[in-house]
Design a protein around this motif. Structure first.
Motif, mmCIF file in Angstrom:
data_model
loop_
_atom_site.group_PDB
_atom_site.id
_atom_site.type_symbol
_atom_site.label_atom_id
_atom_site.label_comp_id
_atom_site.label_asym_id
_atom_site.label_seq_id
_atom_site.Cartn_x
_atom_site.Cartn_y
_atom_site.Cartn_z
ATOM 1 N N ASP A 1 0.446 -1.052 -0.184
ATOM 2 C CA ASP A 1 -0.024 0.086 0.176
ATOM 3 C C ASP A 1 1.003 1.250 -0.333
ATOM 4 O O ASP A 1 1.561 1.599 1.045
ATOM 5 C CB ASP A 1 -1.086 -0.288 1.615
ATOM 6 C CG ASP A 1 -1.830 1.434 1.135
ATOM 7 O OD1 ASP A 1 -2.311 2.076 0.381
ATOM 8 O OD2 ASP A 1 -1.971 1.463 2.535
ATOM 9 N N VAL A 2 0.761 1.723 -1.067
ATOM 10 C CA VAL A 2 2.172 2.808 -1.580
ATOM 11 C C VAL A 2 1.469 4.551 -1.603
ATOM 12 O O VAL A 2 -0.024 4.343 -2.424
ATOM 13 C CB VAL A 2 2.583 2.351 -2.735
ATOM 14 C CG1 VAL A 2 3.975 3.673 -2.882
ATOM 15 C CG2 VAL A 2 3.304 1.056 -2.336
ATOM 16 N N VAL A 3 1.699 5.703 -0.513
ATOM 17 C CA VAL A 3 1.768 7.066 -0.766
ATOM 18 C C VAL A 3 3.382 7.313 -1.722
ATOM 19 O O VAL A 3 3.962 7.668 -0.572
ATOM 20 C CB VAL A 3 1.245 7.140 0.448
ATOM 21 C CG1 VAL A 3 1.132 9.073 0.439
ATOM 22 C CG2 VAL A 3 0.107 6.839 1.065
ATOM 23 N N GLY A 4 2.781 7.987 -2.225
ATOM 24 C CA GLY A 4 4.241 9.120 -3.000
ATOM 25 C C GLY A 4 3.338 10.724 -3.237
ATOM 26 O O GLY A 4 2.238 10.679 -2.984
ATOM 27 N N VAL A 5 4.689 11.461 -2.472
ATOM 28 C CA VAL A 5 4.586 12.430 -2.138
ATOM 29 C C VAL A 5 5.856 13.386 -2.585
ATOM 30 O O VAL A 5 7.047 12.144 -3.137
ATOM 31 C CB VAL A 5 4.650 13.284 -0.710
ATOM 32 C CG1 VAL A 5 3.085 12.449 -0.142
ATOM 33 C CG2 VAL A 5 5.442 12.514 -0.018
ATOM 34 N N ALA A 6 5.688 14.652 -2.993
ATOM 35 C CA ALA A 6 6.337 15.567 -3.620
ATOM 36 C C ALA A 6 7.803 15.941 -2.955
ATOM 37 O O ALA A 6 8.891 16.854 -3.729
ATOM 38 C CB ALA A 6 6.355 15.973 -4.452
ATOM 39 N N SER A 7 7.261 15.902 -1.808
ATOM 40 C CA SER A 7 8.046 17.785 -0.934
ATOM 41 C C SER A 7 8.171 17.200 0.478
ATOM 42 O O SER A 7 7.445 16.174 1.154
ATOM 43 C CB SER A 7 7.609 18.668 -0.985
ATOM 44 O OG SER A 7 5.725 18.557 -0.352
ATOM 45 N N GLY A 8 9.263 18.168 1.273
ATOM 46 C CA GLY A 8 9.690 17.438 2.756
ATOM 47 C C GLY A 8 8.163 17.280 3.359
ATOM 48 O O GLY A 8 7.720 17.397 4.447
ATOM 49 N N ALA A 9 7.605 18.592 3.150
ATOM 50 C CA ALA A 9 6.544 19.705 3.542
ATOM 51 C C ALA A 9 5.100 18.319 3.718
ATOM 52 O O ALA A 9 4.435 17.573 4.532
ATOM 53 C CB ALA A 9 5.743 20.712 3.346
ATOM 54 N N GLU A 10 4.920 17.799 1.959
ATOM 55 C CA GLU A 10 4.029 17.095 2.189
ATOM 56 C C GLU A 10 4.509 15.619 2.963
ATOM 57 O O GLU A 10 3.416 14.601 3.645
ATOM 58 C CB GLU A 10 3.657 16.631 0.217
ATOM 59 C CG GLU A 10 3.535 17.613 0.189
ATOM 60 C CD GLU A 10 3.776 17.073 -1.428
ATOM 61 O OE1 GLU A 10 2.792 15.488 -2.438
ATOM 62 O OE2 GLU A 10 3.434 18.060 -2.261
ATOM 63 N N ALA A 11 5.520 15.453 2.938
ATOM 64 C CA ALA A 11 5.990 13.736 4.124
ATOM 65 C C ALA A 11 5.014 13.749 5.174
ATOM 66 O O ALA A 11 5.629 13.168 5.808
ATOM 67 C CB ALA A 11 7.433 13.277 3.514
ATOM 68 N N LEU A 12 6.346 14.902 5.897
ATOM 69 C CA LEU A 12 5.955 15.195 7.072
ATOM 70 C C LEU A 12 3.916 15.493 7.794
ATOM 71 O O LEU A 12 3.367 14.944 8.209
ATOM 72 C CB LEU A 12 6.803 16.626 7.552
ATOM 73 C CG LEU A 12 7.730 16.758 7.686
ATOM 74 C CD1 LEU A 12 8.558 18.502 8.105
ATOM 75 C CD2 LEU A 12 8.423 15.775 8.417
ATOM 76 N N ALA A 13 3.318 15.702 6.582
ATOM 77 C CA ALA A 13 1.803 15.939 6.515
ATOM 78 C C ALA A 13 1.065 14.299 6.381
ATOM 79 O O ALA A 13 0.700 14.320 7.148
ATOM 80 C CB ALA A 13 0.939 16.414 5.928
ATOM 81 N N ALA A 14 1.688 13.658 5.239
ATOM 82 C CA ALA A 14 1.474 12.248 5.638
ATOM 83 C C ALA A 14 1.630 11.503 6.916
ATOM 84 O O ALA A 14 1.314 10.687 7.317
ATOM 85 C CB ALA A 14 2.560 11.853 4.600
ATOM 86 N N LEU A 15 3.679 11.822 7.052
ATOM 87 C CA LEU A 15 3.651 10.805 8.524
ATOM 88 C C LEU A 15 2.531 11.299 9.844
ATOM 89 O O LEU A 15 2.672 10.802 10.481
ATOM 90 C CB LEU A 15 4.564 11.408 9.046
ATOM 91 C CG LEU A 15 6.062 10.553 7.371
ATOM 92 C CD1 LEU A 15 7.333 11.677 7.845
ATOM 93 C CD2 LEU A 15 5.960 9.220 8.022
#
Length: 93
Positions: free
Chosen positions: A44-58
């Motif tokens: 189950d994979v989520v792809g994001v384009a930036s550090g900010a998006e990664a922090l939000a997803a985390l």
């Protein structure tokens, strides 16, 4: 689903269910390829384009694995969060 890999090795889907994987890469082609390949083998994979998006997803979701592009602008913004999450996850023995 089987995916042909280098040297004619085959990757079989995970029969026990996949892992939750976060892909962090600013290059859309790389991110899409990784997402597609990992989904095809049962993750189950989520792809994001930036550090900010990664922090939000985390913050919003739990992940078993984070693949972080170290050439991403400011990857150090994401590393402390990933590191703290890794320390808080109990290990199985």
């Amino acid at each position: 689903v089987r995916i042909q890999m280098r040297e004619n090795r085959m990757v079989e889907p995970n029969s026990r269910g996949g892992k939750r994987v976060l892909i962090v890469d600013d290059l859309e082609e790389v991110r899409q390829l990784l997402v597609l390949l990992l989904q095809k083998v049962g993750h189950d994979v989520v792809g994001v384009a930036s550090g900010a998006e990664a922090l939000a997803a985390l913050t919003e979701q739990d992940f078993d694995v984070v693949l972080l592009d170290i050439r991403l602008p400011a990857p150090w913004q994401v590393l402390p969060k990933v590191s703290s999450m890794a320390r808080s996850v109990p290990t199985r023995r």
